[in-house]
Design a protein around this motif. Structure first.
Motif: not given
Length: 389
Positions: A108, A112, A133
Motif C-alpha cells: 500500500l 491507497d 493508506a
C-alpha cells in the motif's frame, strides 16, 4: 519543537487497550476484555526456550527466521492448511501484528485504499493509517449473517483500492467464512486486481465449522497470509508470528525485515520450533477448554435473555447490549468497569457496526465468566434469547 508527521493524528487509538489499562488500575476486576489465553504453555516449549538461553543462543538470525523454524512452518502449512510454499515465502515476524504491518507496508502506498471488515480487528485500520493508506470498512451485518455483502463490496471498490482484508476465524465475531464465501472474495479480488491479506491467527480454534485458508484456493499469487503462535500456543509475550507471501518476493522481504526488526529473538524462535514440531495435545486441550467455556457463557446468556452471535471459532462472544448503552457502548463499557468491576471490550472499538455490542473473551476461568455475565444489565423484557445466526 518540530511537528510530528501529519498523518499520525489520523491513527485511531485502541478502545480495547483503553479498557485494559483502566482495569489495571483497579482492584478485583473480572477480565473479559483482552484476548489473552488462560492456559499454561506446554512444558516442552518452555524447556526449548530455557535450553536456548542457557546455551547462549542469542546471536542474530537470518532476516526470515532460523532455517529449522521456516522448514517447520512450510511442513505445517502443507499438512494443516493445504498451502504449498517454499521457505523463501515464509517470514518469521514479531507476532501477527508485525506480519500484518509488513504485508500492508509492502503493498500500500499513501492514499491507497484497503477494504477491511467492520466489525474487525482494530489494528487493521491502525496499520493503514500508520502508512498513510485509507481504510474503507465493509460491513458485516446481523441481517447478512455477519458475512460480506458482494454488492456492497462492488460499490466500495474504486480506482484507488489495492487490498481487501479477510479475517476468518474472526476477531471479534468468532465467525468463520464458509468456503463458498472465500471463493467469492477471491473472484472479487481477481476482477479488481486486488491483493488479499488473510488473517488466520485463530485457525486452530474452530467449533463445528471448517476453516479454509484463503491461500489454499489462490490461483494467481495475490494472497498474503498471517499466522501466529500467540493464541495457538499461549505465547502472546514471546511475539512469534509469520507472514506467508506470494512467490518471488524474497529479496524485497529481506530488505524490509532488516529495516524494521532485523530478526526475531533467537530463543523465541527455537521455542517456536518445539511448539510446531512437538506434541499438539495441549492445543487440542485448549480448544476443548474454550469450547466448554463458550457453552457455559452461551447457556447463561440465553437464560438471562441477552442476545449473542453463536461463535464458530476463536474464543470470543459477540454480545448485544444495545438495550443498555444509549448509543455509546464505549462510554458504557468504562462505566460498567468502574461500577461493576468487569472489563469487556466495547464493540465500537472494532468499527461503527460494533456500536451496541461488546466482545467477551472466554479464555478465562469459568467462574469469572459466569460472574462477569451475571453483572450485565438485563434486557427490558427478560425472556430466553436464542443466539443470532
Amino acid at each position: 519543537m518540530p511537528s510530528l508527521a501529519a498523518h499520525m493524528d489520523s491513527v485511531p487509538p485502541s478502545g480495547i487497550r483503553r479498557i485494559f489499562e483502566l482495569a489495571q488500575s483497579l482492584d478485583d476486576v473480572v477480565f473479559l476484555a483482552v484476548g489473552e489465553p488462560d492456559v499454561p504453555v506446554a512444558p516442552h516449549i518452555l524447556e526449548a526456550a530455557e535450553r536456548a538461553w542457557h546455551a547462549d543462543e542469542t546471536n542474530y538470525t537470518p532476516n526470515g527466521g532460523i532455517p529449522e523454524l521456516r522448514a517447520a512452518i512450510v511442513a505445517k502449512l502443507a499438512t494443516q492448511n493445504g498451502i504449498a510454499v517454499d521457505t523463501e515465502q515464509v517470514w518469521v515476524t514479531n507476532g501477527g501484528m508485525h506480519a500484518l504491518f509488513l504485508a500492508m507496508t509492502l503493498t500500500l502506498s499513501p492514499g491507497d485504499e484497503v477494504l477491511l471488515p467492520d466489525p474487525g480487528y482494530s489494528t487493521f485500520a491502525m496499520n493503514a493509517r500508520m502508512i498513510s493508506a485509507v481504510p474503507v470498512p465493509y460491513t458485516l451485518r446481523l441481517a447478512h449473517d455477519f458475512l460480506p455483502d458482494l454488492d456492497e463490496l462492488e460499490r466500495l471498490v474504486t480506482s484507488r483500492t489495492r487490498m481487501i482484508i479477510i479475517n476468518s476465524p474472526s476477531n471479534p465475531l468468532g465467525a468463520i467464512f464458509p468456503k463458498p464465501v472465500i471463493e467469492m472474495l477471491l473472484a472479487f479480488a481477481q476482477r479488481h486486481d486486488l491483493w488479499i491479506l488473510s488473517d488466520e491467527v485463530y485457525e486452530r480454534f474452530t467449533y463445528g465449522a471448517l476453516h479454509t485458508s484463503v491461500a489454499s484456493l489462490d490461483t494467481d499469487n495475490r494472497v498474503f497470509s498471517v499466522f501466529s503462535l500467540s493464541k495457538t500456543y499461549a505465547l502472546t509475550g514471546a511475539r512469534v508470528g509469520y507472514l506467508v507471501t506470494p512467490p518471488g518476493m524474497a529479496a524485497l522481504l529481506r530488505t524490509a525485515q532488516e529495516a524494521i526488526v532485523s530478526c526475531i529473538n533467537t530463543p523465541a524462535q527455537l521455542a517456536a520450533v518445539a511448539a510446531i514440531t512437538g506434541p499438539q495435545d495441549h492445543v487440542a486441550a485448549a480448544a476443548t477448554h474454550y469450547r466448554e467455556n463458550l457453552e457455559v457463557a452461551t447457556k447463561l446468556l440465553t437464560e438471562l435473555g441477552i442476545a449473542f452471535l453463536e461463535p464458530s471459532g476463536a474464543f470470543y462472544l459477540w454480545v448485544d447490549v444495545s438495550y443498555a448503552t444509549d448509543g455509546d457502548v464505549a462510554e458504557w463499557a468504562e462505566r460498567f468497569l468502574l461500577e461493576q468491576r468487569v472489563a469487556v471490550a466495547p464493540g465500537s472499538a472494532f468499527g461503527r457496526q460494533g456500536e451496541g455490542w461488546i466482545r467477551l473473551c472466554v479464555a478465562a476461568d469459568p467462574a469469572d465468566i459466569e460472574t462477569g455475565i451475571r453483572r450485565l444489565p438485563r434486557p427490558p423484557a427478560v425472556t430466553p434469547a436464542p443466539p443470532v445466526s
